[in-house]
Write a protein that holds these residues in place. Sequence first.
Motif, short mmCIF file in Angstrom:
data_model
loop_
_atom_site.label_atom_id
_atom_site.label_comp_id
_atom_site.label_asym_id
_atom_site.label_seq_id
_atom_site.Cartn_x
_atom_site.Cartn_y
_atom_site.Cartn_z
N PHE A 1 0.80 -1.23 0.00
CA PHE A 1 0.00 0.00 0.00
C PHE A 1 0.83 1.28 0.00
CE2 PHE A 1 -2.47 -3.37 2.05
CZ PHE A 1 -3.56 -3.41 1.19
N ILE B 1 0.26 -1.83 -5.25
CA ILE B 1 -1.10 -1.68 -5.78
C ILE B 1 -1.21 -0.41 -6.61
CG2 ILE B 1 -3.45 -1.06 -5.04
CD1 ILE B 1 -3.24 -3.23 -2.94
N GLU B 2 -0.57 0.66 -6.13
CA GLU B 2 -0.60 1.93 -6.86
C GLU B 2 0.18 1.82 -8.17
OE1 GLU B 2 0.19 6.65 -5.80
OE2 GLU B 2 0.25 5.14 -4.23
N ASP C 1 -1.72 0.29 -11.16
CA ASP C 1 -2.94 0.97 -11.60
C ASP C 1 -3.16 0.73 -13.10
OD1 ASP C 1 -5.19 2.52 -11.53
OD2 ASP C 1 -4.13 4.43 -11.61
N LYS D 1 -6.51 -5.25 5.10
CA LYS D 1 -6.39 -4.09 4.20
C LYS D 1 -6.62 -4.49 2.75
CE LYS D 1 -3.83 -0.66 6.72
NZ LYS D 1 -2.92 0.47 6.56
N ARG E 1 -10.34 -4.76 2.17
CA ARG E 1 -10.98 -3.45 2.01
C ARG E 1 -10.78 -2.93 0.58
NH1 ARG E 1 -12.32 1.21 5.07
NH2 ARG E 1 -11.98 3.13 3.89
N PHE E 2 -9.55 -3.12 0.07
CA PHE E 2 -9.27 -2.65 -1.29
C PHE E 2 -10.11 -3.41 -2.31
CE2 PHE E 2 -6.87 -3.30 -5.25
CZ PHE E 2 -6.93 -2.00 -5.72
N GLY F 1 -12.23 -0.80 -3.61
CA GLY F 1 -11.32 -0.20 -4.58
C GLY F 1 -10.56 0.98 -4.01
N GLU F 2 -10.44 1.06 -2.68
CA GLU F 2 -9.76 2.18 -2.05
C GLU F 2 -8.87 1.70 -0.91
OE1 GLU F 2 -13.31 4.32 -1.12
OE2 GLU F 2 -13.34 3.59 0.96
N TYR F 3 -7.90 2.52 -0.54
CA TYR F 3 -6.94 2.15 0.50
C TYR F 3 -6.26 3.41 1.01
CZ TYR F 3 -3.33 3.04 -2.96
OH TYR F 3 -2.52 3.66 -3.87
N LYS G 1 -7.58 9.11 1.39
CA LYS G 1 -8.11 7.90 0.74
C LYS G 1 -7.66 7.89 -0.72
CE LYS G 1 -12.31 6.90 1.80
NZ LYS G 1 -13.80 6.97 1.83
N ARG H 1 -7.64 5.73 -4.57
CA ARG H 1 -8.37 4.76 -5.39
C ARG H 1 -7.55 4.44 -6.64
NH1 ARG H 1 -13.63 3.95 -4.04
NH2 ARG H 1 -13.99 2.95 -6.05
#
Length: 463
Positions: A213, A232-233, A236, A255, A258-259, A263-265, A273, A275
């Motif tokens: 993250f 994760i970023e 994209d 975590k 949740r993503f 679709g957010e973290y 936040k 996305r």
Amino acid sequence: MEKYTIYIVDDEAVARDGMALALEKRYRVRAFSTAEAALESLPDDMPELVLLDIGLPGMSGIEALEKIKERIPDTVVIMITAYEDVQTVVSAMKLGAYDYAVKPIQMDALLVSVRNALETVTMRKEIQGLHERFLREHLPCLVGESNAIQNIMDVVSKVARSPDTPILILGETGTGKELIANAIHYRSPNFKGPMISVNCASIPRDLIESELFGYEKGAFSGANSSGKKGLIEKADNGTLFLDEVGDLSMEAQAKLLRFLEQGEYYRVGGTRKRRVRTRIVSATNKNLREMLNKGRFRHDLYYRIAVISIEVPSLNDRRDDILPIAKHFLREFSSKLEKSITGFTEEAERALYNFHYKGNVRELKNIIERSVLFSEGPVIGCEDLCLEGTMTKARAETAPRSLCFPPLSTKGIDFPAIVRNLEKHYFTEALNLTKGNECKAAQLLGLTRDTFRYRRAKLHQAA
């Protein structure tokens, strides 16, 4: 040259017939007076381009455009309007229209617009062809003739169409789970985006959260002063492959869940936040269901990552694939090592087929690479494979996996060639490990840099 199909959808007969007359010399043209009639023909006759009037009776051109783009998104649509209504034209362009033309139609201008639109179609098909060729040439893990691998290929082709459906790949170590993840990525709409792979077992548990993250500056002691993007970023608009997902800590699992759900973290230490849109492909050689029962893996996360589950059988359970894969690796390493080895002897093929592969495809690959390295003949024989021919499963499990040598017999051996191949192997390995640094490679082999260079030069002269 391919003759493209064009639909003309216009309720004015004069305009419709005029456009048809101008286009039918070069293209296959079908004319319709209503959007409903044109849409009814779509399943049986897909057009590459549609000339679509905005002001149609019944279903409007804007509504028809939406339905066309839903059913055949690659079809190019040029809107026709009786007056230059800026708002309507903008709406059409936002829905995916390629261009627009204003009545009365200027045929020369329309022909140019049609030609340019179809050049886009041609280019897209060429890119798709290159894409498919790349897939055929760069996915060796999918080589195989067994029903099992064919079924996996069918599943891959279907699930790849979605850009974000989570997928779980199960199988023993060495079965090719990561290459199947690559196959999914490069067949999906995400193929233009990045393919990011991470082995969750190789990252310390206290760092996996910040690796996935990212973190903000000052998030913890030793953190980069400017913060860091997470994997994760970085993935994209692409694919994130989580190998050995069963090794994630419970905190990281929460975590990740949740993503996947929202679709957010948040970055570690962050309050903003974030996305991104990425597909999560996970893999493991562990029994996740057993881990669920022991409370070591979250039930809710399991059902999120395993929307689609692909189980890869071991190589020993799909023996029809052994020889096709072995021949694939033989061609690959013969080319790489600049050798002219054409195949295997019948005895070698039987030995490969009957061998017990504890390391699956990865072990077979190593066997073939080693055999090509040491072989001096035009074909690979049993003595090159070092499998002892009819090795049983029990003996195979205890057999050494180190480099082996052809047995000495009364016929003799080519000892200088064996020594040369041995040196080539270790010199290549040392350079690979040190990324081409000769000083460090020499140290790994216990040689001085000058001795290393001298022996390497002699090897090149003897080649």
